[in-house]
Design a protein around this motif. Structure first.
Motif, PDB file in Angstrom:
ATOM      1  N   SER A   1       0.819  -1.202   0.000  1.00 28.58           N
ATOM      2  CA  SER A   1       0.000   0.000   0.000  1.00 28.58           C
ATOM      3  C   SER A   1       0.854   1.254   0.000  1.00 28.58           C
ATOM      4  O   SER A   1       0.528   2.245  -0.657  1.00 28.58           O
ATOM      5  CB  SER A   1      -0.933   0.002   1.219  1.00 28.58           C
ATOM      6  OG  SER A   1      -0.178  -0.012   2.419  1.00 28.58           O
ATOM      7  N   GLN A   2       1.980   1.228   0.716  1.00 29.05           N
ATOM      8  CA  GLN A   2       2.881   2.376   0.716  1.00 29.05           C
ATOM      9  C   GLN A   2       3.468   2.606  -0.663  1.00 29.05           C
ATOM     10  O   GLN A   2       3.638   3.750  -1.097  1.00 29.05           O
ATOM     11  CB  GLN A   2       4.002   2.162   1.738  1.00 29.05           C
ATOM     12  CG  GLN A   2       3.549   2.282   3.184  1.00 29.05           C
ATOM     13  CD  GLN A   2       4.685   1.992   4.152  1.00 29.05           C
ATOM     14  OE1 GLN A   2       5.728   1.479   3.768  1.00 29.05           O
ATOM     15  NE2 GLN A   2       4.469   2.320   5.412  1.00 29.05           N
ATOM     16  N   LEU A   3       3.808   1.513  -1.396  1.00 31.86           N
ATOM     17  CA  LEU A   3       4.366   1.636  -2.737  1.00 31.86           C
ATOM     18  C   LEU A   3       3.371   2.314  -3.667  1.00 31.86           C
ATOM     19  O   LEU A   3       3.728   3.198  -4.444  1.00 31.86           O
ATOM     20  CB  LEU A   3       4.741   0.258  -3.282  1.00 31.86           C
ATOM     21  CG  LEU A   3       5.236   0.200  -4.730  1.00 31.86           C
ATOM     22  CD1 LEU A   3       6.494   1.035  -4.880  1.00 31.86           C
ATOM     23  CD2 LEU A   3       5.486  -1.234  -5.158  1.00 31.86           C
ATOM     24  N   LYS A   4       2.093   1.906  -3.573  1.00 32.90           N
ATOM     25  CA  LYS A   4       1.074   2.506  -4.419  1.00 32.90           C
ATOM     26  C   LYS A   4       0.903   3.986  -4.103  1.00 32.90           C
ATOM     27  O   LYS A   4       0.697   4.817  -4.986  1.00 32.90           O
ATOM     28  CB  LYS A   4      -0.258   1.764  -4.249  1.00 32.90           C
ATOM     29  CG  LYS A   4      -0.244   0.347  -4.801  1.00 32.90           C
ATOM     30  CD  LYS A   4      -1.580  -0.342  -4.592  1.00 32.90           C
ATOM     31  CE  LYS A   4      -1.554  -1.773  -5.139  1.00 32.90           C
ATOM     32  NZ  LYS A   4      -2.842  -2.468  -4.907  1.00 32.90           N
ATOM     33  N   MET A   5       0.977   4.329  -2.820  1.00 35.38           N
ATOM     34  CA  MET A   5       0.805   5.725  -2.420  1.00 35.38           C
ATOM     35  C   MET A   5       1.991   6.585  -2.852  1.00 35.38           C
ATOM     36  O   MET A   5       1.833   7.764  -3.146  1.00 35.38           O
ATOM     37  CB  MET A   5       0.619   5.805  -0.903  1.00 35.38           C
ATOM     38  CG  MET A   5      -0.692   5.219  -0.402  1.00 35.38           C
ATOM     39  SD  MET A   5      -0.799   5.255   1.401  1.00 35.38           S
ATOM     40  CE  MET A   5      -0.704   7.021   1.700  1.00 35.38           C
ATOM     41  N   ASN A   6       3.193   6.014  -2.920  1.00 33.64           N
ATOM     42  CA  ASN A   6       4.389   6.785  -3.226  1.00 33.64           C
ATOM     43  C   ASN A   6       4.668   6.903  -4.716  1.00 33.64           C
ATOM     44  O   ASN A   6       5.584   7.618  -5.108  1.00 33.64           O
ATOM     45  CB  ASN A   6       5.611   6.157  -2.537  1.00 33.64           C
ATOM     46  CG  ASN A   6       5.548   6.325  -1.026  1.00 33.64           C
ATOM     47  OD1 ASN A   6       4.925   7.255  -0.534  1.00 33.64           O
ATOM     48  ND2 ASN A   6       6.199   5.426  -0.308  1.00 33.64           N
ATOM     49  N   LEU A   7       3.938   6.177  -5.559  1.00 28.94           N
ATOM     50  CA  LEU A   7       4.159   6.258  -6.996  1.00 28.94           C
ATOM     51  C   LEU A   7       3.789   7.646  -7.511  1.00 28.94           C
ATOM     52  O   LEU A   7       2.785   8.228  -7.098  1.00 28.94           O
ATOM     53  CB  LEU A   7       3.354   5.194  -7.729  1.00 28.94           C
ATOM     54  CG  LEU A   7       3.831   3.742  -7.595  1.00 28.94           C
ATOM     55  CD1 LEU A   7       2.914   2.816  -8.362  1.00 28.94           C
ATOM     56  CD2 LEU A   7       5.262   3.597  -8.098  1.00 28.94           C
ATOM     57  N   ASP A   8       4.607   8.155  -8.415  1.00 26.48           N
ATOM     58  CA  ASP A   8       4.364   9.472  -8.992  1.00 26.48           C
ATOM     59  C   ASP A   8       3.480   9.322 -10.222  1.00 26.48           C
ATOM     60  O   ASP A   8       3.962   9.271 -11.358  1.00 26.48           O
ATOM     61  CB  ASP A   8       5.702  10.134  -9.346  1.00 26.48           C
ATOM     62  CG  ASP A   8       5.551  11.616  -9.627  1.00 26.48           C
ATOM     63  OD1 ASP A   8       4.402  12.056  -9.837  1.00 26.48           O
ATOM     64  OD2 ASP A   8       6.571  12.326  -9.653  1.00 26.48           O
ATOM     65  N   TYR A   9       2.168   9.258  -9.990  1.00 26.42           N
ATOM     66  CA  TYR A   9       1.233   9.066 -11.088  1.00 26.42           C
ATOM     67  C   TYR A   9       1.185  10.283 -12.015  1.00 26.42           C
ATOM     68  O   TYR A   9       0.928  10.147 -13.215  1.00 26.42           O
ATOM     69  CB  TYR A   9      -0.167   8.771 -10.547  1.00 26.42           C
ATOM     70  CG  TYR A   9      -0.273   7.430  -9.857  1.00 26.42           C
ATOM     71  CD1 TYR A   9      -0.317   6.248 -10.598  1.00 26.42           C
ATOM     72  CD2 TYR A   9      -0.321   7.331  -8.467  1.00 26.42           C
ATOM     73  CE1 TYR A   9      -0.411   5.007  -9.983  1.00 26.42           C
ATOM     74  CE2 TYR A   9      -0.406   6.098  -7.842  1.00 26.42           C
ATOM     75  CZ  TYR A   9      -0.449   4.945  -8.599  1.00 26.42           C
ATOM     76  OH  TYR A   9      -0.535   3.721  -7.969  1.00 26.42           O
ATOM     77  N   SER A  10       1.427  11.449 -11.464  1.00 28.39           N
ATOM     78  CA  SER A  10       1.406  12.657 -12.301  1.00 28.39           C
ATOM     79  C   SER A  10       2.536  12.613 -13.330  1.00 28.39           C
ATOM     80  O   SER A  10       2.361  13.027 -14.480  1.00 28.39           O
ATOM     81  CB  SER A  10       1.528  13.903 -11.427  1.00 28.39           C
ATOM     82  OG  SER A  10       2.775  13.920 -10.736  1.00 28.39           O
ATOM     83  N   ALA A  11       3.709  12.107 -12.918  1.00 28.98           N
ATOM     84  CA  ALA A  11       4.831  11.992 -13.857  1.00 28.98           C
ATOM     85  C   ALA A  11       4.508  10.984 -14.955  1.00 28.98           C
ATOM     86  O   ALA A  11       4.757  11.247 -16.147  1.00 28.98           O
ATOM     87  CB  ALA A  11       6.097  11.582 -13.115  1.00 28.98           C
ATOM     88  N   MET A  12       3.947   9.836 -14.571  1.00 27.52           N
ATOM     89  CA  MET A  12       3.586   8.835 -15.577  1.00 27.52           C
ATOM     90  C   MET A  12       2.538   9.365 -16.538  1.00 27.52           C
ATOM     91  O   MET A  12       2.598   9.121 -17.746  1.00 27.52           O
ATOM     92  CB  MET A  12       3.106   7.556 -14.882  1.00 27.52           C
ATOM     93  CG  MET A  12       4.210   6.809 -14.144  1.00 27.52           C
ATOM     94  SD  MET A  12       3.702   5.187 -13.517  1.00 27.52           S
ATOM     95  CE  MET A  12       2.728   5.673 -12.091  1.00 27.52           C
ATOM     96  N   GLY A  13       1.574  10.112 -16.014  1.00 25.45           N
ATOM     97  CA  GLY A  13       0.567  10.718 -16.873  1.00 25.45           C
ATOM     98  C   GLY A  13       1.159  11.760 -17.794  1.00 25.45           C
ATOM     99  O   GLY A  13       0.764  11.873 -18.966  1.00 25.45           O
ATOM    100  N   ARG A  14       2.118  12.533 -17.278  1.00 25.95           N
ATOM    101  CA  ARG A  14       2.765  13.565 -18.085  1.00 25.95           C
ATOM    102  C   ARG A  14       3.552  12.944 -19.235  1.00 25.95           C
ATOM    103  O   ARG A  14       3.485  13.426 -20.379  1.00 25.95           O
ATOM    104  CB  ARG A  14       3.687  14.394 -17.192  1.00 25.95           C
ATOM    105  CG  ARG A  14       4.408  15.531 -17.910  1.00 25.95           C
ATOM    106  CD  ARG A  14       5.144  16.431 -16.936  1.00 25.95           C
ATOM    107  NE  ARG A  14       6.235  15.737 -16.254  1.00 25.95           N
ATOM    108  CZ  ARG A  14       6.209  15.371 -14.979  1.00 25.95           C
ATOM    109  NH1 ARG A  14       5.134  15.601 -14.235  1.00 25.95           N
ATOM    110  NH2 ARG A  14       7.256  14.766 -14.424  1.00 25.95           N
ATOM    111  N   TRP A  15       4.285  11.862 -18.965  1.00 28.10           N
ATOM    112  CA  TRP A  15       5.068  11.207 -20.021  1.00 28.10           C
ATOM    113  C   TRP A  15       4.166  10.574 -21.069  1.00 28.10           C
ATOM    114  O   TRP A  15       4.435  10.663 -22.267  1.00 28.10           O
ATOM    115  CB  TRP A  15       5.980  10.142 -19.402  1.00 28.10           C
ATOM    116  CG  TRP A  15       6.926  10.687 -18.385  1.00 28.10           C
ATOM    117  CD1 TRP A  15       7.428  11.960 -18.340  1.00 28.10           C
ATOM    118  CD2 TRP A  15       7.467   9.998 -17.262  1.00 28.10           C
ATOM    119  NE1 TRP A  15       8.260  12.099 -17.252  1.00 28.10           N
ATOM    120  CE2 TRP A  15       8.305  10.920 -16.566  1.00 28.10           C
ATOM    121  CE3 TRP A  15       7.352   8.707 -16.760  1.00 28.10           C
ATOM    122  CZ2 TRP A  15       9.000  10.566 -15.413  1.00 28.10           C
ATOM    123  CZ3 TRP A  15       8.040   8.352 -15.612  1.00 28.10           C
ATOM    124  CH2 TRP A  15       8.855   9.279 -14.951  1.00 28.10           C
TER     125      TRP A  15
END
Length: 286
Positions: free
Chosen positions: A61-75
């Motif tokens: 759960s911590q890994l999912k929370m720490n993922l930078d989804y905004s960066a992945m969406g930006r790329w």
């Protein structure tokens, strides 16, 4: 009528609740030898298993929370915008070609493929400039990407000198331009064709990788990204080769250099602490 269900004796456990008036619990007293079940060791092992399982769930759960989804969406969005813009440009060139002089059309094709071979990032909304060394310097500390100095990192002893990279990429760009022009001629001067589109996908992935590795300097994600760049280069080479073998062979040096670059990126990643492959959010300032 009540029907009771009971587990096999091997799976039953005696609750470890001290009786009233007892000051302590004798661990040996909870063994039930006559049925061969229940021991303090069973209870202890089950407790450790539960703690391990809870720890794994917490880590996930911590890994999912720490993922930078905004960066992945930006790329992802940047790559989609770039590829769409390139495809529209290819379609416009196909529409305008019949009404232009054939010689002028060929000049436009050479200029377009040459520009895409070395400056495809002009279609990308991301900051994806390649590193540029300071004039007259051969020191990696003087190299910058989009005006941003590269992070001070360890590099393997076999890292090529700074001056090698512009020469290699210029040569690869020239070969891309020649091979694409040959494919364009072979396919009846059609710009928006599958082989050319595959090469444009490779260039788009490469530009996004430049943003990840050189501008944002995410070493772990760059390791996974350079593998995609390499695979897309192989796909482009194969698609060109099936149409015109000589055009595919002209792209082989690109694949060779990307193989070397991939090993270099992986080595730098290992030498500098092996950052997470998936993009993570930056920790809050303390």
């Amino acid at each position: 009528m009540l029907v009771g269900f009971s587990l096999p004796l091997q799976q039953q456990y005696v609750p470890l609740i001290p009786q009233a008036g007892c000051r302590s619990l004798n661990r040996d007293a909870v063994k039930i030898d006559h049925v061969g079940i229940g021991s303090w060791k069973n209870v202890k092992s089950n407790s450790m298993w539960l703690r391990t399982r809870h720890s794994r769930k917490t880590t996930s759960s911590q890994l999912k929370m720490n993922l930078d989804y905004s960066a992945m969406g930006r790329w992802t969005a940047g790559s989609a915008i770039q590829l769409t813009a390139i495809s529209v440009t290819l379609a416009v060139l196909d529409i305008s070609s019949p009404i232009l002089n054939p010689v002028l059309t060929k000049v436009i094709a050479v200029v377009f493929f040459g520009t895409m071979a070395i400056r495809s990032r002009i279609f990308s909304p991301l900051v994806c400039d390649r590193p540029t060394p300071k004039r007259g310097s051969n020191d990696w500390e003087d190299v910058k990407a989009a005006g941003k100095p590269l992070m001070d990192i360890k590099r393997p002893s076999w890292t090529p000198p700074v001056w090698v990279f512009p020469i290699v990429w210029s040569t690869i760009g020239l070969l891309r331009c020649i091979s694409s022009t040959l494919i364009w001629e072979t396919l009846g001067r059609k710009f928006l064709s599958l082989p050319i589109l595959v090469l444009m996908i490779h260039l788009t992935i490469g530009d996004t990788w430049n943003s990840i590795n050189n501008y944002e300097q995410r070493r772990g994600t760059a390791v996974a990204g350079v593998f995609l760049v390499w695979l897309s280069a192989l796909a482009a080479t194969f698609s060109y080769f099936t149409v015109l073998p000589i055009a595919g062979l002209l792209l082989v040096p690109m694949c060779t250099w990307l193989s070397i670059a991939g090993c270099l990126i992986w080595s730098i990643w290992r030498l500098n602490g092996s950052d997470p492959v998936l993009p993570r959010l930056a920790p809050p300032p303390s």
